[in-house]
Write a protein that holds these residues in place. Structure first.
Motif, PDB file in Angstrom:
ATOM      1  N   PRO A  91       0.816  -1.214   0.000  1.00  0.00           N
ATOM      2  CA  PRO A  91       0.000   0.000   0.000  1.00  0.00           C
ATOM      3  C   PRO A  91       0.851   1.266   0.000  1.00  0.00           C
ATOM      4  O   PRO A  91       2.013   1.237   0.414  1.00  0.00           O
ATOM      5  N   PHE A  92       0.228   2.394  -0.429  1.00  0.00           N
ATOM      6  CA  PHE A  92       0.911   3.673  -0.503  1.00  0.00           C
ATOM      7  C   PHE A  92       0.383   4.601   0.593  1.00  0.00           C
ATOM      8  O   PHE A  92      -0.830   4.711   0.801  1.00  0.00           O
ATOM      9  N   SER A  93       1.297   5.249   1.262  1.00  0.00           N
ATOM     10  CA  SER A  93       0.954   6.375   2.130  1.00  0.00           C
ATOM     11  C   SER A  93       1.226   7.658   1.346  1.00  0.00           C
ATOM     12  O   SER A  93       2.148   7.694   0.527  1.00  0.00           O
ATOM     13  N   ILE A  94       0.436   8.690   1.590  1.00  0.00           N
ATOM     14  CA  ILE A  94       0.610   9.947   0.862  1.00  0.00           C
ATOM     15  C   ILE A  94       0.736  11.086   1.875  1.00  0.00           C
ATOM     16  O   ILE A  94      -0.106  11.234   2.773  1.00  0.00           O
ATOM     17  N   ARG A  95       1.788  11.869   1.715  1.00  0.00           N
ATOM     18  CA  ARG A  95       2.060  13.019   2.589  1.00  0.00           C
ATOM     19  C   ARG A  95       1.697  14.300   1.848  1.00  0.00           C
ATOM     20  O   ARG A  95       2.116  14.511   0.703  1.00  0.00           O
ATOM     21  N   LEU A  96       0.947  15.170   2.504  1.00  0.00           N
ATOM     22  CA  LEU A  96       0.440  16.395   1.883  1.00  0.00           C
ATOM     23  C   LEU A  96       0.925  17.613   2.656  1.00  0.00           C
ATOM     24  O   LEU A  96       0.842  17.654   3.888  1.00  0.00           O
ATOM     25  N   THR A  97       1.424  18.621   1.930  1.00  0.00           N
ATOM     26  CA  THR A  97       1.838  19.883   2.530  1.00  0.00           C
ATOM     27  C   THR A  97       0.976  21.001   1.967  1.00  0.00           C
ATOM     28  O   THR A  97       0.891  21.164   0.749  1.00  0.00           O
ATOM     29  N   SER A  98       0.310  21.747   2.845  1.00  0.00           N
ATOM     30  CA  SER A  98      -0.601  22.797   2.400  1.00  0.00           C
ATOM     31  C   SER A  98       0.171  23.985   1.840  1.00  0.00           C
ATOM     32  O   SER A  98       1.346  24.207   2.149  1.00  0.00           O
ATOM     33  N   GLN A  99      -0.498  24.773   1.029  1.00  0.00           N
ATOM     34  CA  GLN A  99       0.149  25.832   0.256  1.00  0.00           C
ATOM     35  C   GLN A  99       0.661  26.977   1.108  1.00  0.00           C
ATOM     36  O   GLN A  99       1.802  27.396   0.961  1.00  0.00           O
ATOM     37  N   TYR A 100      -0.151  27.514   2.015  1.00  0.00           N
ATOM     38  CA  TYR A 100       0.235  28.723   2.745  1.00  0.00           C
ATOM     39  C   TYR A 100       0.695  28.434   4.167  1.00  0.00           C
ATOM     40  O   TYR A 100       1.700  28.971   4.623  1.00  0.00           O
ATOM     41  N   SER A 101      -0.020  27.575   4.878  1.00  0.00           N
ATOM     42  CA  SER A 101       0.367  27.282   6.258  1.00  0.00           C
ATOM     43  C   SER A 101       1.563  26.354   6.334  1.00  0.00           C
ATOM     44  O   SER A 101       2.227  26.285   7.363  1.00  0.00           O
ATOM     45  N   ARG A 102       1.816  25.605   5.230  1.00  0.00           N
ATOM     46  CA  ARG A 102       2.888  24.611   5.182  1.00  0.00           C
ATOM     47  C   ARG A 102       2.695  23.507   6.217  1.00  0.00           C
ATOM     48  O   ARG A 102       3.657  22.836   6.614  1.00  0.00           O
ATOM     49  N   GLU A 103       1.468  23.298   6.644  1.00  0.00           N
ATOM     50  CA  GLU A 103       1.148  22.183   7.527  1.00  0.00           C
ATOM     51  C   GLU A 103       1.224  20.876   6.739  1.00  0.00           C
ATOM     52  O   GLU A 103       0.823  20.813   5.579  1.00  0.00           O
ATOM     53  N   THR A 104       1.745  19.844   7.389  1.00  0.00           N
ATOM     54  CA  THR A 104       1.900  18.545   6.733  1.00  0.00           C
ATOM     55  C   THR A 104       1.080  17.486   7.461  1.00  0.00           C
ATOM     56  O   THR A 104       1.098  17.420   8.693  1.00  0.00           O
ATOM     57  N   ILE A 105       0.340  16.678   6.683  1.00  0.00           N
ATOM     58  CA  ILE A 105      -0.385  15.542   7.238  1.00  0.00           C
ATOM     59  C   ILE A 105      -0.080  14.315   6.382  1.00  0.00           C
ATOM     60  O   ILE A 105       0.331  14.439   5.224  1.00  0.00           O
ATOM     61  N   VAL A 106      -0.293  13.138   6.960  1.00  0.00           N
ATOM     62  CA  VAL A 106      -0.003  11.896   6.260  1.00  0.00           C
ATOM     63  C   VAL A 106      -1.260  11.024   6.234  1.00  0.00           C
ATOM     64  O   VAL A 106      -1.865  10.752   7.280  1.00  0.00           O
ATOM     65  N   ALA A 107      -1.648  10.610   5.037  1.00  0.00           N
ATOM     66  CA  ALA A 107      -2.721   9.622   4.867  1.00  0.00           C
ATOM     67  C   ALA A 107      -2.039   8.257   4.768  1.00  0.00           C
ATOM     68  O   ALA A 107      -1.602   7.843   3.692  1.00  0.00           O
ATOM     69  N   LYS A 108      -1.940   7.563   5.898  1.00  0.00           N
ATOM     70  CA  LYS A 108      -1.162   6.331   5.981  1.00  0.00           C
ATOM     71  C   LYS A 108      -1.887   5.174   5.296  1.00  0.00           C
ATOM     72  O   LYS A 108      -3.059   4.902   5.564  1.00  0.00           O
ATOM     73  N   ASN A 109      -1.180   4.521   4.382  1.00  0.00           N
ATOM     74  CA  ASN A 109      -1.705   3.351   3.661  1.00  0.00           C
ATOM     75  C   ASN A 109      -3.071   3.610   3.026  1.00  0.00           C
ATOM     76  O   ASN A 109      -3.916   2.710   2.956  1.00  0.00           O
ATOM     77  N   VAL A 110      -3.263   4.826   2.555  1.00  0.00           N
ATOM     78  CA  VAL A 110      -4.568   5.201   2.015  1.00  0.00           C
ATOM     79  C   VAL A 110      -4.872   4.509   0.688  1.00  0.00           C
ATOM     80  O   VAL A 110      -6.029   4.254   0.349  1.00  0.00           O
ATOM     81  N   ILE A 111      -3.824   4.172  -0.089  1.00  0.00           N
ATOM     82  CA  ILE A 111      -4.008   3.432  -1.343  1.00  0.00           C
ATOM     83  C   ILE A 111      -3.663   1.977  -1.046  1.00  0.00           C
ATOM     84  O   ILE A 111      -2.503   1.646  -0.807  1.00  0.00           O
ATOM     85  N   PRO A 112      -4.639   1.079  -1.024  1.00  0.00           N
ATOM     86  CA  PRO A 112      -4.417  -0.292  -0.544  1.00  0.00           C
ATOM     87  C   PRO A 112      -3.667  -1.169  -1.537  1.00  0.00           C
ATOM     88  O   PRO A 112      -3.405  -0.771  -2.679  1.00  0.00           O
ATOM     89  N   GLU A 113      -3.345  -2.366  -1.116  1.00  0.00           N
ATOM     90  CA  GLU A 113      -2.587  -3.303  -1.959  1.00  0.00           C
ATOM     91  C   GLU A 113      -3.333  -3.631  -3.247  1.00  0.00           C
ATOM     92  O   GLU A 113      -2.719  -3.780  -4.305  1.00  0.00           O
ATOM     93  N   ASN A 114      -4.623  -3.751  -3.176  1.00  0.00           N
ATOM     94  CA  ASN A 114      -5.419  -4.134  -4.349  1.00  0.00           C
ATOM     95  C   ASN A 114      -6.054  -2.933  -5.048  1.00  0.00           C
ATOM     96  O   ASN A 114      -7.141  -3.031  -5.591  1.00  0.00           O
TER      97      ASN A 114
END
Length: 279
Positions: free
Chosen positions: A242-265
């Motif tokens: 599975p894939f985790s995806i890390r996102l950084t916002s445009q102005y606040s530069r806050e970062t969050i992680v969607a862990k294993n959001v894209i599954p194996e299948n």
């Protein structure tokens, strides 16, 4: 409908033919990690405004896609057709896709104007005419344009042609929805791309990274903005979900992680919802 729209070519029609972002919906998530909600001061500036599509529509007629790649979701909650194409000064080559604005007209500019602000989301691009010549220009859906009118006077208001309005950047509010990833139908084991939507706060992203299952805790592969709200990774070799995806916002530069959001299948053309968003 304002005569302006009878001749303007809209790029979303071409883009929708190239990439069909009307996907089946699948849910998958991970433990939430939240950032602070970014807010924007209500500093009002002047802009031009027109509308396109059908009077009660979501802008791009028929496929209702838009140059940001959100697909027919723009006509459904939480977008609910309250969307806009934007001129080059605010579109910034698609970097501002998903950004939210409040707009309002003044009674001095049109007798049918209510004077009440409404919130709209950037989902499309307006390349020519007043969109290119005004310092800022909103080419609104018929629904969003009519929302600025007094009740019962929407038809007269839509005949205004090019209208002067006020606008201000504001934080996006998606009423508790989590960030979703619409996987590009052209994705495969070596290439991954997705439309990213429903980002609270800033509404737009400065950076996106992907982690494969086989990678270490601090290993991330940077994704590139493909077009609009579509981000891609051309790995050149088979990736391990599975894939985790890390996102950084445009102005606040806050970062969050969607862990294993894209599954194996995972499947091309599907939508995967995370459990995270900016708060």
């Amino acid at each position: 409908m304002a005569a302006l729209h009878s001749f303007r070519f809209h790029p979303s029609i071409f883009l929708c033919l190239v990439a069909s972002f009307c996907f089946s919906r699948t849910c998958f998530g991970s433990k939430a990690k939240h950032s602070n909600l970014t807010t924007f001061g209500t500093r009002w500036s002047w802009a031009g405004a027109t509308w396109y599509g059908s009077p009660d529509g979501a802008g791009s007629d028929g496929m209702e896609c838009g140059a940001c790649g959100y697909g027919n979701a723009v006509s459904q909650p939480p977008f609910s057709s309250m969307v806009t194409g934007i001129g080059p000064s605010l579109y910034k080559s698609g970097k501002e896709c998903g950004a939210c604005y409040k707009i309002k007209c003044t009674k001095r500019m049109h007798p049918s104007c209510s004077g009440k602000p409404v919130r709209v989301i950037i989902t499309d691009f307006c390349p020519g005419g007043p969109c290119a010549t005004d310092s800022a220009h909103f080419d609104l859906s018929g629904t969003a344009f009519g929302a600025m009118a007094k009740a019962g006077e929407e038809v007269a208001f839509r005949d205004a042609g090019v209208l002067k309005i006020r606008y201000a950047r504001v934080a996006c509010d998606y009423s508790g929805r989590t960030i979703a990833f619409h996987v590009d139908p052209g994705s495969n084991s070596n290439y991954f791309a997705a439309v990213i939507e429903y980002e609270e706060g800033d509404g737009d992203l400065a950076g996106v990274s992907l982690k494969e299952a086989s990678m270490g805790p601090e290993e991330w592969r940077s994704m590139q903005q493909s077009w609009g709200a579509v981000w891609k990774l051309d790995a050149g070799s088979e990736m391990q979900p599975p894939f985790s995806i890390r996102l950084t916002s445009q102005y606040s530069r806050e970062t969050i992680v969607a862990k294993n959001v894209i599954p194996e299948n995972w499947k091309p053309g599907s939508t995967y919802r995370s459990l995270v968003n900016y708060l």
